[in-house]
Design a protein around this motif. Sequence first.
Motif, PDB file in Angstrom:
ATOM      1  N   TYR A 217     -49.979 -51.016   3.505  1.00  7.86           N
ATOM      2  CA  TYR A 217     -49.631 -50.060   2.991  1.00  7.86           C
ATOM      3  C   TYR A 217     -50.446 -48.689   3.062  1.00  7.86           C
ATOM      4  O   TYR A 217     -51.470 -48.795   2.878  1.00  7.86           O
ATOM      5  CB  TYR A 217     -48.958 -49.976   1.720  1.00  7.86           C
ATOM      6  N   HIS A 218     -49.782 -47.614   3.542  1.00 11.75           N
ATOM      7  CA  HIS A 218     -50.493 -46.273   3.278  1.00 11.75           C
ATOM      8  C   HIS A 218     -49.714 -45.356   2.260  1.00 11.75           C
ATOM      9  O   HIS A 218     -48.488 -45.231   2.520  1.00 11.75           O
ATOM     10  CB  HIS A 218     -50.591 -45.534   4.817  1.00 11.75           C
ATOM     11  N   VAL A 219     -50.410 -44.663   1.378  1.00  9.78           N
ATOM     12  CA  VAL A 219     -49.895 -43.695   0.574  1.00  9.78           C
ATOM     13  C   VAL A 219     -50.875 -42.384   0.684  1.00  9.78           C
ATOM     14  O   VAL A 219     -51.806 -42.293   0.822  1.00  9.78           O
ATOM     15  CB  VAL A 219     -50.234 -43.970  -0.948  1.00  9.78           C
ATOM     16  N   GLN A 220     -50.174 -41.709   1.603  1.00  7.97           N
ATOM     17  CA  GLN A 220     -50.896 -40.556   2.034  1.00  7.97           C
ATOM     18  C   GLN A 220     -50.233 -39.291   1.387  1.00  7.97           C
ATOM     19  O   GLN A 220     -49.131 -38.782   1.657  1.00  7.97           O
ATOM     20  CB  GLN A 220     -50.711 -39.998   3.811  1.00  7.97           C
TER      21      GLN A 220
ATOM     22  N   SER B 185     -40.198 -45.203   6.401  1.00 12.27           N
ATOM     23  CA  SER B 185     -41.342 -44.483   5.551  1.00 12.27           C
ATOM     24  C   SER B 185     -40.391 -43.739   4.286  1.00 12.27           C
ATOM     25  O   SER B 185     -39.363 -43.609   4.368  1.00 12.27           O
ATOM     26  CB  SER B 185     -42.299 -43.608   6.081  1.00 12.27           C
TER      27      SER B 185
ATOM     28  N   VAL C 129     -40.748 -48.421  -4.435  1.00  9.21           N
ATOM     29  CA  VAL C 129     -41.410 -47.254  -4.640  1.00  9.21           C
ATOM     30  C   VAL C 129     -40.727 -46.420  -5.724  1.00  9.21           C
ATOM     31  O   VAL C 129     -39.393 -46.045  -5.575  1.00  9.21           O
ATOM     32  CB  VAL C 129     -41.646 -46.384  -3.190  1.00  9.21           C
TER      33      VAL C 129
ATOM     34  N   LEU D  23     -46.210 -48.428  -6.784  1.00 12.94           N
ATOM     35  CA  LEU D  23     -45.650 -49.278  -5.780  1.00 12.94           C
ATOM     36  C   LEU D  23     -45.392 -50.773  -6.166  1.00 12.94           C
ATOM     37  O   LEU D  23     -46.483 -51.364  -6.591  1.00 12.94           O
ATOM     38  CB  LEU D  23     -46.531 -49.388  -4.474  1.00 12.94           C
TER      39      LEU D  23
ATOM     40  N   VAL E 262     -46.082 -36.453  -0.160  1.00 16.66           N
ATOM     41  CA  VAL E 262     -46.529 -37.877  -0.299  1.00 16.66           C
ATOM     42  C   VAL E 262     -45.870 -38.428   1.072  1.00 16.66           C
ATOM     43  O   VAL E 262     -44.404 -38.254   1.069  1.00 16.66           O
ATOM     44  CB  VAL E 262     -46.444 -38.482  -1.544  1.00 16.66           C
ATOM     45  N   ARG E 263     -46.369 -39.351   1.804  1.00 14.29           N
ATOM     46  CA  ARG E 263     -45.724 -40.348   2.643  1.00 14.29           C
ATOM     47  C   ARG E 263     -46.197 -41.395   2.519  1.00 14.29           C
ATOM     48  O   ARG E 263     -47.301 -41.693   2.429  1.00 14.29           O
ATOM     49  CB  ARG E 263     -45.836 -39.777   4.034  1.00 14.29           C
ATOM     50  N   ILE E 264     -45.079 -42.517   2.009  1.00 11.49           N
ATOM     51  CA  ILE E 264     -45.491 -43.921   1.959  1.00 11.49           C
ATOM     52  C   ILE E 264     -45.081 -44.960   3.111  1.00 11.49           C
ATOM     53  O   ILE E 264     -43.848 -44.730   3.405  1.00 11.49           O
ATOM     54  CB  ILE E 264     -45.132 -44.596   0.590  1.00 11.49           C
TER      55      ILE E 264
END
Length: 769
Positions: free
Chosen positions: A139-142, A118, A63, A73, A128-130
Amino acid sequence: MTRLDMNRRVVWRALSAVLVLGMMCASAAGGGSIGRYNVIWESPSKDETGQMPLGNGDIAAGVYAIEDGDLYLLLAKNDAFNYNGDIFKTGRVRISLAPNPFVKGKKFRQTLDLATGSIRIAAGGVSVRIWADANRPVYHVQINSPAEISVTAAPDFWKRVDDCRHNCARAPIKNPTQDVRADRKNSILWYFAVGDRSTYASDMKYYDVEHMIAKYPDPYRFNTFGNLLEGPGMAPKSGKLVGKGKSFDIRIHSLTKQTPKIETWIEAIERLASKPVDAKKDFEAHCRWWKAFWDRSWIIASDNTLPPDQREKFKGEAPSGTRTEADGGALVSQSYNVFRFIMACQSRGRIQAKFNGGLFTQPLRGRKNAQGDDRLWGRRYTYQNQRLLYWPLLMSGDGDLMKPFFNYYWNLLPTRKAITKAWFGHEGAYYRENIEPTGGERDCGRSGKPPKTKPGENKGRGYYHSYYFTCGLETVTMMAEYVKYSGDKEFRDTVLVPFAREVLLFFDKHYQRDADGKIRLDPAMVLETWWIAINPAPDIAGLQFCLDELLAMKAGTPEDQKNWRRFRAEIPPVFLREIEGRKAIAPAKEWSKRKNAENGELYPVFPFRCFGLGLGTKEIVEWTMKHRMLKNAFGYRCWTQDQIHWAYAGNAWEAKDGLIHRFRSASKQCRFPLYGRAGPDSCPDFDHFGSGSTALQRMLVQEAAGKILLLPAWPADWDVDFKLHLEKSTVISGKVVDGKLTEWTIEPAARKKDVVVYKPQIAPKRPVR
């Protein structure tokens, strides 16, 4: 209210819950807060060499946020093989935010959050939290912003090469396969299809075992891997997902599947992505997995000679190539715990993690033509390096992460037996340095086949792996250790015993006996270092150790036990030599023609524990160490084991000094400071960290002859809080403060009688080195 607005509200509530859960996870890590070892960057990266690792064991990502640019990513998966056995990236995702929070001069912080598995980014007011879900391949990209922003997410392609130039067996084509993108109604997917290509059949023909082609599946043919990109409130437009709002949950689903029909792969990944996602509950379960992982084991050390305000102070990068933290104990502990995190990120899939970058290969500064799939040393699973990634997982209690390592060699046993029979004409199975997923070893030496040299005729004209059969013995050793730690009788009976039976049978059938009825290993070599040898120390010690362990645990059938007792009586002792009137372990009975840099004379100490402090041979080990051929080779880096061997000699200060030197080494080619430096291996270099981690554990605890040695090689100037796993499902924990063992516990309590406590060691006036 529109459906889009409703989706955004759902995402906002989920993201808020995720942030709260993240804080809860961080405060609940075992052994004190593991967050003390987080890696933190205070500015965006300049280019793609500035990547930070993330993964769930099967999928992983590098990342990076680019200054004045976008968030990326670089995606990987454990089994994304091309036709030739190279592990390719599954793709790359580029995420753009407007207004751009990564503009130069804006406040920025990127944190590898170990407790929650994370990466958190706070930039320009946007958070941002990945995370890669610990329980499913997504994967989550929040993203959360106080004001409305525009977000686009899209696959970002590069020109694929056909395979790695470092591979010996290659069949590249002029126009190699490239990724294919497909825009769907609510998502974008893309894939790399290997198609009807594979080296498997040619490998089997090369080794004269064509009959195996129909018996065992081709690991490469029709392999297809890729990703599906989607997110609530976002819609595809011109090859990108686009959306506006204050909160987003961008999801990237990953899949590898062998199928001749692309439609089958598409149906499978869309089915995977259609499963309900509840960000709050999924992150909660994800955090539970990581909490259990960190609660299972830890080592937290620091230098008690420093003032409190100088202890555990870390720098997030080392552009000079040398880490300069004042607290050497904390530096070593961070290296240990971050390496453990990295192994959890890449060793829960089908295939073992590779020493040469694992799932975290990346473009490196200064490498010409660097691209996403670039990997120094290519497809090779080079055993001398591979094993070191997995040894420390025993004492950290991560036996589950060892399964891909064991399965890799165990699943290839039928092919290895067939190749051994076809080439040498006798039973058993040999394993050399570079066993590939096909079961072949085309990257092993000039021909991929060991020479058929007669005893007494080895002139050293072969190659680094010509007679190097030690790998099978060390695999048996690690399997036996796993059984002793876990008590897994099913594994013992269905994996260890049949595997050991064939490895030992190879040595039994392959070598002649001398006039005394003892086995004479000739032609042989001492690992890759001494190309001419008779009875090399690693192999003799390996045979002793494996046979002793199998006989002690009464493994196998009565016939196995009978054969192993007979064979054990035919193994000569490890050869000792005299240096200045004192005994030291010799590399072999006879040895010459040096070509590499390994201390084969110390392998009877580790990995084959025939000598050591707990076995009453401390003086022999220490004298061997003082007169070892190579002292701290490669600048304390890579596969070298000096610190492990010092620990088994009971010498805390040499082990400590070596570990600090080892972990000060960083790479100038990448930003992340815990990837190790290239040379002689690649960057990232994970065996570098595996060796150091094993040494740190053995400084704290060792086992020998039924006894548990507590603090056998621990320096008095390092405070420590630890929890480690031992044989017989035993767990030991303790604390050292100001050179004194202040508390310790052991479970089950019945093992307390086996513990021998040593005092932390005060600094000697002169090093033995």
